[in-house]
Write a protein that holds these residues in place. Sequence first.
Motif, short mmCIF file in Angstrom:
data_model
loop_
_atom_site.label_atom_id
_atom_site.label_comp_id
_atom_site.label_asym_id
_atom_site.label_seq_id
_atom_site.Cartn_x
_atom_site.Cartn_y
_atom_site.Cartn_z
N ALA A 1 0.83 -1.21 0.00
CA ALA A 1 0.00 0.00 0.00
C ALA A 1 0.86 1.25 0.00
N VAL A 2 1.89 1.28 0.83
CA VAL A 2 2.77 2.45 0.89
C VAL A 2 3.43 2.69 -0.47
N THR A 3 3.97 1.62 -1.06
CA THR A 3 4.67 1.74 -2.33
C THR A 3 3.75 2.23 -3.44
N LYS A 4 2.57 1.63 -3.52
CA LYS A 4 1.65 2.01 -4.59
C LYS A 4 1.04 3.39 -4.36
N ASN A 5 0.79 3.76 -3.11
CA ASN A 5 0.21 5.08 -2.86
C ASN A 5 1.20 6.19 -3.14
N GLU A 6 2.48 5.93 -2.84
CA GLU A 6 3.50 6.92 -3.19
C GLU A 6 3.63 7.05 -4.70
N GLU A 7 3.34 5.98 -5.43
CA GLU A 7 3.32 6.05 -6.89
C GLU A 7 2.08 6.78 -7.39
N ALA A 8 0.93 6.51 -6.75
CA ALA A 8 -0.34 7.08 -7.21
C ALA A 8 -0.36 8.60 -7.08
N TYR A 9 0.29 9.12 -6.05
CA TYR A 9 0.23 10.56 -5.78
C TYR A 9 0.74 11.40 -6.96
N PRO A 10 1.97 11.22 -7.44
CA PRO A 10 2.41 12.05 -8.58
C PRO A 10 1.71 11.68 -9.88
N PHE A 11 1.20 10.44 -9.97
CA PHE A 11 0.50 10.04 -11.19
C PHE A 11 -0.81 10.79 -11.37
N LEU A 12 -1.26 11.46 -10.33
CA LEU A 12 -2.52 12.17 -10.41
C LEU A 12 -2.55 13.13 -11.59
N LEU A 13 -1.43 13.82 -11.85
CA LEU A 13 -1.38 14.79 -12.94
C LEU A 13 -0.47 14.35 -14.08
N LYS A 14 0.00 13.11 -14.03
CA LYS A 14 0.71 12.58 -15.19
C LYS A 14 -0.31 12.10 -16.21
N LEU A 15 0.16 11.85 -17.41
CA LEU A 15 -0.75 11.37 -18.45
C LEU A 15 -1.38 10.05 -18.02
N HIS A 16 -2.69 9.97 -18.16
CA HIS A 16 -3.42 8.76 -17.81
C HIS A 16 -3.62 7.92 -19.08
N TRP A 17 -2.54 7.27 -19.50
CA TRP A 17 -2.62 6.45 -20.70
C TRP A 17 -3.63 5.32 -20.48
N PRO A 18 -4.51 5.07 -21.43
CA PRO A 18 -5.45 3.96 -21.24
C PRO A 18 -4.79 2.59 -21.31
N ASP A 19 -3.57 2.51 -21.86
CA ASP A 19 -2.89 1.23 -21.98
C ASP A 19 -1.66 1.16 -21.07
N GLU A 20 -1.59 2.04 -20.07
CA GLU A 20 -0.42 2.04 -19.21
C GLU A 20 -0.52 0.93 -18.16
N GLU A 21 0.63 0.49 -17.69
CA GLU A 21 0.74 -0.44 -16.57
C GLU A 21 1.78 0.14 -15.62
N ARG A 22 1.33 0.65 -14.49
CA ARG A 22 2.25 1.32 -13.57
C ARG A 22 3.19 0.31 -12.92
N PRO A 23 4.46 0.68 -12.75
CA PRO A 23 5.49 -0.31 -12.43
C PRO A 23 5.72 -0.61 -10.95
N ALA A 24 5.28 0.25 -10.04
CA ALA A 24 5.66 0.07 -8.63
C ALA A 24 5.09 -1.23 -8.06
N ALA A 25 5.84 -1.85 -7.15
CA ALA A 25 5.44 -3.06 -6.45
C ALA A 25 5.18 -4.22 -7.41
N ARG A 26 5.96 -4.30 -8.44
CA ARG A 26 5.79 -5.38 -9.42
C ARG A 26 7.16 -5.88 -9.86
N PRO A 27 7.20 -7.18 -10.25
CA PRO A 27 6.14 -8.18 -10.18
C PRO A 27 5.91 -8.63 -8.74
N LEU A 28 4.68 -9.06 -8.49
CA LEU A 28 4.33 -9.49 -7.14
C LEU A 28 3.77 -10.91 -7.16
N ARG A 29 2.55 -11.08 -7.64
CA ARG A 29 1.95 -12.42 -7.71
C ARG A 29 2.24 -12.98 -9.10
N THR A 30 2.97 -14.07 -9.16
CA THR A 30 3.36 -14.63 -10.45
C THR A 30 3.02 -16.11 -10.52
#
Length: 841
Positions: free
Chosen positions: A407-436
């Motif tokens: 949660a900490v890792t992804k929320n710190e990623e989500a915060y600046p992404f608020l005003l970054k381009l919201h690509w419809p085909d993007e896959e944000r990289p933080a906390a990955r890979p996790l479940r494989t």
Amino acid sequence: MRTHVKALVVGGGAVGASVLYHLAKRGWDVMLVERDELTAGSTWHAAGLLPYFNMSYASTHIHDYSIRFYKTLEEETGLDPGFAVVGNLRMAQSRERMEEYMLYAATAENVDVPFEWLTPADVAERYPLVRSEDLVGAILHPTDGYINPADVTQAMARGARRRGALIERRWQADGYEWTGSEWRVTLTRMAERGGNLVPTEERVVVTAEHVVTATGNHAQRTARLLGIKTPAVPVEHQYVVTEPDPALVAWRKAGNPEHPVLRDVDARWYVREERGGWILGPYEDGAPARFRHAVPAGFRADLFPLDLERIEEEYMGFIHRIPSVEEVGLKDDFNGPICYTPDGNPLLGPAPGLRNMWLAEGFSFGITAAGGAGKYLAQVMDAGEAEIDMASLDPRRFGDWVTTEYAVTKNEEAYPFLLKLHWPDEERPAARPLRTAPAYDRQKALGAQFGQAGGWERPNYYAPEGFDDMASCSFRRGGWWPFARAEAEAVRNAAGLIDASAFAKHEVRGRDAARFLDRFTTNTLPKVGRIALTYALTSAGTVRSEYTILRLGEDRFRLISAGAWQTYDGDFLRKAAEDWLSEFGGDVAIHDVTNQWGVFALAGPNSRAILQELVDDPEPATALGNRRFPWLAMRELELGMAPVQAVRVAYTGELGWELHHPVEFGRHLWDRLMEAGARHGMKPVGARAQNWLRQEKSYRAFGTELGRDASPLEAGLDRFVDLGKEFHGKAAMEALGRRFACVTMLVDGPEDADPWGRESVWLDGERIGRLTSGGWSAAFGRSIAMGYVRPDLAAPGTRLKVRMFRDLWDAEVTEESPYDPRNERIRADAAAPGAMAQAAE
């Protein structure tokens, strides 16, 4: 203090006050408790902006209601919430940013949110203090603006009190106990000593049929008290207030109107006027999460030290865009905690595993969302369902696998992404890979570019070595598009192998399992060794979940559902079983077996030939033919050294099988299938090509065509609804009628773009529907889309228009399942030649 109420709201910020207001408006006996004072949490230091902009259909509805609702509060309560309806201007420095606005505008258009397009010249003419020569354009929302967070909270609180609601301050919730029929909530009186709040010895137990937690920054503590997990963790957000700007003062003194809230999202900041100066709010990289376990006892309406170095780039962008502020000093600063979630959407709805416990947590846009969140949550609590589909906000979209570090890792990623381009085909990289899944490394070596669903890594497509997935994102056809097209063509002409291990899987067992499922779902249950597609409905008669049922025995069933909805579906299934048992009694048990079974989907005209090379059978030539293995049947097979439960079904609409296997055999089975497939033109295939292929068959998908907005009859799924039996939601479904119809369309859009599934549909200047899915059809060589239109416009051949990039493009409603409408290929008894050319004709 009342000791029994129908509903207890815990938390006195804007969200809690709105929930209180809307429950009271619905006639509920309701009380709110707050550990400090109303607005003492993040509400007090919020900037109070009310931006419409949101890519989520549900969130746009919520924001729209809030903005309209806040405008009525003064007349109702006599309190002015301080709503400055100045509008909201979002500027764009690039073509890509304008295309983002155009895609967003599709959502706004479908919710009837007003907006205007502005050129750089328009910006310069209306707002001469704003530098505009390096802009490409802008979008203006004229009906929103900003509000005083404390005042709007107090206005909602007064409105709630006038409807009989109670508010008790200085009481902290310290314990929650479910008795089987109500909650016992232990409250502790808080007292102020030396500027701190400390617990006293005074305790009160309040019983309530329902509890809503709106505890903001205290969400982690609340989750521990409830015995659940939540990814709501605060992140620092800072903003500064300037001294008066002489140029702005002169502008206003000349009689000019107040500026709209200005957002230079490419520079990652917003500004609004404040007493002759400006409030600047940046969304910078590096903002840290706080309170990962709990808010410190001494932290009340407190702030963190300002970190100007962290926002230096954004501040310089502010000076560039409004040059008059270069010599203006700073008057004040704020750096406080704002709660986030990994995807930026709030947690609004039922708490996983708990009865009558409702979460309203993780609001990064708490003031904007508060009004609508209160309305729609109150609808769910009172009527069983909201009038909009709230699945994208449901707390159960995150499972028990979510940890604090995640949660900490992804929320710190989500915060600046608020005003970054919201690509419809993007896959944000933080906390990955996790479940494989076991074959993850094999797929990665083949060039798999992964997305994630419910934390699971799954291939989106396969690309050559060195390909940069993030750099390929686009609002048009991204760099990945040719690879997905080749994969789709392989499935249609030869074969493709898809890792579908992320599917959610639940087993229902017991002597009364069949009786329960017969009542729980719409379709006739399959016989042993067969499968059926079916739906569970909401109390409103709309689609709550989609399941493929494998009948493993007379009293044993496996239910397969969407991979991103494991906890969502499992919680609903368990609670439905509990309700059924309490009414009818008997023996039913629910088991989540998601992590025990992997799934590979093999599809294409050569898929039978590939499996025949691997199957261990006395007569391999007939083992997979129609007589021994018909369509929609399941058989136990041995493929190489892997025991497999093979199911003859394919989401791509080709001859194919789903190969369910104990997860530990995943790597071995993948290797054997790839080895055999290489001799038959097989390619590994990702989720994007699969999404295109299923649209060619008009296969609906949960979360797009299917959800709480439409019934299965409106979705065109009559063949999966047995009206000759009773099932949950049947009467409500029939009462809805057919308000709209789900259709498949072929679209003649831009040469370099396909619809994304958010666009509006038009006829003769009137908006008559919206898309829910979109992509490219390898079979027809055109864009393809699915969506909902008026029933009178659902006939094949109907000519419509789809708005893409501000223009209207031709679209034609096709027949149901335009590719192979008679299912001849999926039922084939022998390998058939590729038929893409036939389909295109």
